[in-house]
Design an enzyme around this catalytic site. Structure first.
Site, PDB file in Angstrom:
ATOM      1  N   SER A   1      -8.278 -11.867  -0.036  1.00  0.00           N
ATOM      2  CA  SER A   1      -7.886 -12.216  -1.405  1.00  0.00           C
ATOM      3  C   SER A   1      -9.086 -12.234  -2.357  1.00  0.00           C
ATOM      4  O   SER A   1     -10.230 -12.417  -1.936  1.00  0.00           O
ATOM      5  CB  SER A   1      -7.211 -13.587  -1.424  1.00  0.00           C
ATOM      6  OG  SER A   1      -6.115 -13.608  -0.540  1.00  0.00           O
TER       7      SER A   1
HETATM    8  N1  SAM Z   1      -6.432 -15.557   4.035  1.00  0.00           N
HETATM    9  C1  SAM Z   1      -6.835 -14.196   4.249  1.00  0.00           C
HETATM   10  C2  SAM Z   1      -8.301 -13.984   4.086  1.00  0.00           C
HETATM   11  O1  SAM Z   1      -9.023 -14.920   3.736  1.00  0.00           O
HETATM   12  O2  SAM Z   1      -8.734 -12.848   4.347  1.00  0.00           O
HETATM   13  C3  SAM Z   1      -6.060 -13.227   3.409  1.00  0.00           C
HETATM   14  C4  SAM Z   1      -4.768 -12.967   4.013  1.00  0.00           C
HETATM   15  S1  SAM Z   1      -3.861 -11.555   3.559  1.00  0.00           S
HETATM   16  C5  SAM Z   1      -3.703 -11.676   1.821  1.00  0.00           C
HETATM   17  C6  SAM Z   1      -2.277 -12.116   4.184  1.00  0.00           C
HETATM   18  C7  SAM Z   1      -2.225 -12.183   5.697  1.00  0.00           C
HETATM   19  O3  SAM Z   1      -1.000 -12.818   6.059  1.00  0.00           O
HETATM   20  C8  SAM Z   1      -2.238 -10.840   6.384  1.00  0.00           C
HETATM   21  O4  SAM Z   1      -3.280 -10.774   7.293  1.00  0.00           O
HETATM   22  C9  SAM Z   1      -0.880 -10.783   7.075  1.00  0.00           C
HETATM   23  O5  SAM Z   1      -0.882 -10.087   8.298  1.00  0.00           O
HETATM   24  C10 SAM Z   1      -0.573 -12.254   7.269  1.00  0.00           C
HETATM   25  N2  SAM Z   1       0.835 -12.580   7.462  1.00  0.00           N
HETATM   26  C11 SAM Z   1       1.941 -12.075   6.854  1.00  0.00           C
HETATM   27  N3  SAM Z   1       3.053 -12.678   7.307  1.00  0.00           N
HETATM   28  C12 SAM Z   1       2.652 -13.593   8.230  1.00  0.00           C
HETATM   29  C13 SAM Z   1       3.329 -14.533   9.050  1.00  0.00           C
HETATM   30  N4  SAM Z   1       4.651 -14.681   9.039  1.00  0.00           N
HETATM   31  N5  SAM Z   1       2.591 -15.307   9.876  1.00  0.00           N
HETATM   32  C14 SAM Z   1       1.247 -15.183   9.921  1.00  0.00           C
HETATM   33  N6  SAM Z   1       0.549 -14.315   9.169  1.00  0.00           N
HETATM   34  C15 SAM Z   1       1.232 -13.534   8.331  1.00  0.00           C
END
Ligand code: SAM
Length: 217
Positions: free
Chosen positions: A62
């Site tokens: 992000s």
């Molecule tokens: N917090 C992260 C960082 O600091 O890099 C950014 C995360 S990215 C915007 C969103 C993440 O949420 C992705 O890696 C995606 O695979 C994960 N995601 C989506 N749905 C999910 C779920 N139901 N449970 C766990 N992770 C999930």
């Protein structure tokens, strides 16, 4: 000598402080954690830019401002247990690791979780536990949490997450459509999970939360 020191300081001054991030602990964490370790090698020069970056698997790290805003909204004092949904690169977890007692982070894509674990170990973030699975259920075995930060966008507020908050706890989550959402801060006021206060922080654009309380793939 940290060759990224100046870039980090500029990021904090121009992207965070200038836009109203005031919590000194959050500003310090954003000054300290080496964001360039969490991005792909080919994007290292862009690590401190004012935008999200791809991390593979169609996911992103992000924008720094959004990380700071979500962290500040948790109103951390230092002794909290925090749940993050969406480990991604591990950067948000590393920021939280220096500000609270324990961080629990759930990621649905195993390869991202493995990569994040390696970087977090390199930075001695041993108070971060990562689990692979559908985080839209939360992490029941470790609940309750003082705060939950969801870094993927949900169509509605997941009840599972509200249930796993302590009274007084905060859930920060993007809610809305698949393309644009509202970043919302929810405070659970009491034992009754319907007794909540909702505040809108800003408009945002997150990748989708895929799972039981999220979107289908
Ligand atoms: N917090 C992260 C960082 O600091 O890099 C950014 C995360 S990215 C915007 C969103 C993440 O949420 C992705 O890696 C995606 O695979 C994960 N995601 C989506 N749905 C999910 C779920 N139901 N449970 C766990 N992770 C999930």
């Amino acid at each position: 000598m940290d060759r990224y020191k100046r870039q980090k300081a500029r990021m904090v001054e121009t992207q965070l402080a200038a836009r109203g991030i005031k919590d000194p602990r959050v500003l310090k964490a954003m000054t300290t954690v080496p964001r360039h370790l969490f991005v792909d090698e080919g994007l290292i020069d862009q690590a401190y830019n004012d935008n999200p970056l791809p991390i593979g698997e169609h996911q992103t790290i992000s924008q720094p401002y959004i990380v700071a805003l979500m962290t500040q909204a948790l109103e951390l004092k230092g002794r909290e247990r925090i749940l993050e949904i969406g480990t991604g690169s591990g950067y948000q977890a590393a920021i939280l690791a220096g500000l609270v007692d324990r961080v629990f982070s759930v990621e649905r894509i195993a390869s991202l979780a493995t990569r994040a674990r390696k970087i977090l170990d390199q930075l001695n973030c041993y108070n971060v536990a990562i689990r692979v699975g559908d985080g839209s259920f939360g992490w029941k075995e470790e609940a309750p949490f003082d705060g939950i930060v969801t870094t993927a966008a949900a169509p509605a507020i997941p009840q599972y997450l509200l249930e796993q908050l302590v009274p007084g706890g905060k859930l920060i989550i993007p809610v809305g459509g698949r393309d644009i959402q509202d970043l919302i801060k929810i405070t659970r006021n009491s034992a009754d999970i319907n007794d909540i206060k909702k505040e809108s922080l800003c408009g945002c654009r997150f990748v989708s939360l895929i799972g039981k309380s999220g979107w289908s793939e």
